[in-house]
Design an enzyme around this catalytic site. Sequence first.
Site, mmCIF file in Angstrom:
data_model
loop_
_atom_site.group_PDB
_atom_site.id
_atom_site.type_symbol
_atom_site.label_atom_id
_atom_site.label_comp_id
_atom_site.label_asym_id
_atom_site.label_seq_id
_atom_site.Cartn_x
_atom_site.Cartn_y
_atom_site.Cartn_z
ATOM 1 N N GLU A 284 29.689 71.355 68.267
ATOM 2 C CA GLU A 284 29.655 72.618 68.544
ATOM 3 C C GLU A 284 30.777 73.427 68.921
ATOM 4 O O GLU A 284 31.029 74.619 69.008
ATOM 5 C CB GLU A 284 28.877 73.814 68.661
ATOM 6 C CG GLU A 284 28.056 75.328 67.994
ATOM 7 C CD GLU A 284 26.829 76.133 68.633
ATOM 8 O OE1 GLU A 284 26.464 75.165 69.659
ATOM 9 O OE2 GLU A 284 26.518 76.795 67.951
ATOM 10 N N ARG A 290 33.564 77.795 75.955
ATOM 11 C CA ARG A 290 34.951 77.377 75.798
ATOM 12 C C ARG A 290 35.104 77.085 77.669
ATOM 13 O O ARG A 290 36.035 76.750 77.489
ATOM 14 C CB ARG A 290 35.156 78.674 75.401
ATOM 15 C CG ARG A 290 34.103 78.589 73.592
ATOM 16 C CD ARG A 290 35.470 79.804 72.710
ATOM 17 N NE ARG A 290 34.712 79.626 72.061
ATOM 18 C CZ ARG A 290 35.028 81.227 70.620
ATOM 19 N NH1 ARG A 290 36.483 81.286 71.095
ATOM 20 N NH2 ARG A 290 34.334 80.690 69.919
#
Length: 342
Positions: A284, A290
């Site tokens: 993903e 992140r």
Amino acid sequence: MIIDCHGHYTTAPKELQTYRDSQIAGLKDPSYVPAPAKLAISDDAIRESLENAQLKLQRARGTDVTIFSPRASAMAHHIGNETTSRHWTQACNDLIHRVCTLYPQNFVGVCQLPQSPGVPPVNSAGELERCVRELKFVGCNLNPDPSGGLWNSPPLTDRHWYPLYEKMVELDVPAMVHVSASCNPNFHTTGAHYINADTTAFMQFLTSDLFKDFPTLRFIIPHGGGAVPFHWGRYRGLAQDMKRPPLEELLLGNVFFDTCVYHLPGIELLLKVVPVDNVLFGSEMVGAVRGIDPRTGQYYDDTKRYLDALPLSAADRAKLFEGNALKVYPRLKAHLAAAGRA
Ligand SMILES: [Zn+2]
């Protein structure tokens, strides 16, 4: 070959969001006439959006191809009406098609569906068919809660969904069960709503005979299956108390999990309790998480590292990174062959 089964176009050129903003503004403007997007996005702009993001990370992490779909949190099926959702979905899917055409070796398409609260799921069958037959996509993302956190649609096992499943079976494509943005402030989108939905879908499947009705229907439950692997004993026990068959027999021919669990102990647990045949490598990226883990110095979503750290047999690695994806997404094989990958 290393196939990442879970990637979204989170870095799409800004023109896509500009169109979406105009759609949303138009909902309050009586003079606005809804219209499909006509996006003026150059091939170079698409290349630029990927070269420093998904493509850079593929190269850095040593993965080969990503099964790629529109940004999940932006599907936002709860916004507007069926027409809003159809135009938005077509724009997002067409852009994924352009990515896959520019980089056939790196990306294979999975579509968003034009769902809308209160609208029969069968109304999404046409867009699914367009994406699979014309754009050569290999699957779809199915939102079990188009309301965005109110959960007022029937469960995924209800006959409400069956006409869409018939189309999935006919096309031989799986669905990743994937909610979108939460409009309920109780549920953070990626931290709670996503994980709730993954867990909820599994429990729905456990209580029904859906897979007796559709023996070849396949779902991927993302984010490592939500809370399911950690509570595997609970689900086995619930099935037993409810006089359901063992989980292996009940749903493991049809339900699969990805590896989007962003730490090593989570991946260890996943593979300890869920058969390796039911786990597909996924990251993903570039997605919900992140950052870099200060404890490891590596990206949380670099999930290949966790698998590489495990003492897996060559056969199990081949299943996790390639074989299971080819099994769950049968259309992938021809696509990869056409791209010179097979
Ligand atoms: Zn996702």
